[in-house]
Write an enzyme that holds these catalytic residues in place. Structure first.
Site, short mmCIF file in Angstrom:
data_model
loop_
_atom_site.label_atom_id
_atom_site.label_comp_id
_atom_site.label_asym_id
_atom_site.label_seq_id
_atom_site.Cartn_x
_atom_site.Cartn_y
_atom_site.Cartn_z
N PRO A 87 0.85 -1.20 0.00
CA PRO A 87 0.00 0.00 0.00
C PRO A 87 0.89 1.26 0.00
O PRO A 87 1.90 1.29 0.69
CB PRO A 87 -0.77 -0.11 1.32
CG PRO A 87 -0.62 -1.52 1.77
CD PRO A 87 0.66 -2.03 1.19
N GLY A 91 2.94 4.60 5.40
CA GLY A 91 3.96 4.45 6.45
C GLY A 91 4.70 3.13 6.36
O GLY A 91 5.39 2.73 7.31
N LEU A 92 4.55 2.43 5.22
CA LEU A 92 5.18 1.11 5.08
C LEU A 92 6.43 1.16 4.20
O LEU A 92 6.90 0.13 3.70
CB LEU A 92 4.16 0.10 4.54
CG LEU A 92 2.94 -0.07 5.44
CD1 LEU A 92 1.89 -0.96 4.79
CD2 LEU A 92 3.34 -0.64 6.81
N GLY A 93 6.97 2.36 4.01
CA GLY A 93 8.26 2.49 3.34
C GLY A 93 8.22 2.23 1.84
O GLY A 93 9.19 1.73 1.27
N SER A 94 7.09 2.60 1.18
CA SER A 94 7.00 2.29 -0.25
C SER A 94 8.03 3.08 -1.06
O SER A 94 8.62 2.55 -2.00
CB SER A 94 5.59 2.49 -0.78
OG SER A 94 5.16 3.79 -0.52
N SER A 95 8.29 4.34 -0.69
CA SER A 95 9.25 5.11 -1.51
C SER A 95 10.66 4.56 -1.32
O SER A 95 11.44 4.45 -2.28
CB SER A 95 9.18 6.61 -1.22
OG SER A 95 9.57 6.88 0.10
N ALA A 96 11.02 4.16 -0.08
CA ALA A 96 12.35 3.57 0.15
C ALA A 96 12.47 2.25 -0.60
O ALA A 96 13.52 1.93 -1.17
CB ALA A 96 12.58 3.36 1.64
N ALA A 97 11.37 1.48 -0.64
CA ALA A 97 11.39 0.19 -1.35
C ALA A 97 11.61 0.40 -2.84
O ALA A 97 12.34 -0.36 -3.49
CB ALA A 97 10.09 -0.57 -1.09
N ASP A 138 14.24 3.94 6.85
CA ASP A 138 13.39 3.20 5.90
C ASP A 138 14.23 2.45 4.86
O ASP A 138 14.09 1.24 4.68
CB ASP A 138 12.45 4.17 5.15
CG ASP A 138 11.34 4.71 6.03
OD1 ASP A 138 11.45 4.59 7.26
OD2 ASP A 138 10.37 5.25 5.47
C1 MEV Z 1 9.13 7.30 8.40
O1 MEV Z 1 8.94 5.96 7.98
C2 MEV Z 1 9.93 7.35 9.67
C3 MEV Z 1 10.16 8.74 10.25
O2 MEV Z 1 10.88 8.55 11.47
C4 MEV Z 1 10.92 9.65 9.31
C5 MEV Z 1 12.38 9.26 9.15
O3 MEV Z 1 12.91 8.47 9.94
O4 MEV Z 1 13.01 9.82 8.24
C6 MEV Z 1 8.84 9.42 10.60
#
Ligand code: MEV
Length: 307
Positions: A87, A91-97, A138
């Protein structure tokens, strides 16, 4: 010779320590079984086919980020296509993935080694285009692909990861609690409050960092109850930082009522996004939550796996 090679980047959950990690405190984070695959085809130049559902500012940011990665990887002549089962913006790190999948595929296709450190370095460059000043938790979690304790000391160019091993299977249910603002906006709002009342906010960041270290020790000791309690306390501290909302709190309570040992928001939080619950065995809770109409799934994030 160019041999196009696919790359995978898993999504992530932060078990403990989001936001405080931006201010130099430790966090505990784990890869998901889901993520993004970058599939390359030979081409006359390095390019990325940006999926239609990524629009507006995110689309422009992804194009800029990809140009950075292509240059760092020696611009192999491939076109990458993205496939994701994560999704987006939850908050599940899709852009980092996406960053990790692209970096891996580009490095391998260029005939270079794709060690986690190099993948993480390139993915961090990409991540900066999305989030401005990311801590790095992430993309490091996605690049390392194991449960890690992560810390980036203030002013350090990159963070350090320590792999945390779990003698027990660590299983979480991930439940989606509606849309949320972008990570950049939530991080910036907190930055403004923390700059205005620095002592009060630093006390809370420090406490979150301590809870994250205690949680890592609980994992190593196989004490899931203690890890669950650390997650519950962390949720209270995130709420004190005004990063929770009624939809997040409602989902946290649902997960606890379904038997979670601990439950909290994961990632940036704000108005909504993903909420995680820790379970020894999540199957019954999943069925209960789905009957209630909750959009949720489970993932084992560390520890021995059933054969
Ligand atoms: C985001 O997944 C995590 C945060 O702590 C931001 C970050 O670490 O850069 C909110």
């Amino acid at each position: 010779m160019i041999v196009p090679q696919p790359g995978f980047g898993p999504g992530k959950v932060i078990l403990l320590g989001e936001h405080a990690v931006v201010y130099g405190h430790p966090a505990l984070a784990a890869p998901l079984e889901w993520g993004v695959v970058a599939r390359p085809l030979l081409s006359d130049r390095t390019s990325l086919v940006v999926p239609d559902e990524i629009r507006g500012k995110s689309r422009a940011a992804l194009k800029r980020a990809f140009a950075v990665a292509a240059k760092r990887c020696g611009s192999p002549p491939v076109t990458l296509f993205l496939e994701s089962d994560l999704p987006v913006s939850m908050g599940l790190g899709s852009s980092a993935a996406v960053g990790v999948a692209c970096a891996r595929s580009l490095l391998l296709s260029a005939g270079r080694s794709a060690e986690p450190e190099e993948v993480a370095r390139i993915a961090l460059e990409m991540e900066k285009e999305f989030h401005g000043t990311p801590s790095g938790v992430d993309h490091t979690t996605s690049a390392v692909g194991q449960l890690i304790e992560f810390r980036r000391k203030p002013g350090a160019p990159a963070g350090k990861a320590r792999v945390v091993s779990s003698p027990k299977p660590l299983k979480v249910v991930i439940a989606l609690a509606g849309t949320r603002p972008s990570t950049r906006v939530t991080v910036q709002g907190l930055r403004e409050r923390a700059a205005r009342w620095p002592e009060r906010y630093e006390r809370i960041f420090q406490e979150i960092g301590r809870v994250a270290l205690e949680g890592a020790r609980s994992v190593e000791a196989g004490d899931l109850d203690a890890l669950g309690d650390a997650m519950n306390v962390n949720q209270g501290l995130l709420s004190a930082l005004q990063l929770s909302s009624s939809s997040i709190e409602e989902m946290v309570q649902r997960l606890r009522a379904a038997g979670a040992l601990g439950a909290k928001l994961t990632g940036a939080g704000g108005d909504g996004g993903a909420v995680i619950g820790l379970f020894a065995n999540p199957k019954r809770a999943l069925a209960t939550l789905r009957r209630q109409g909750v959009h949720c799934f489970d993932s084992q994030v560390a520890g021995p796996r059933a054969k």
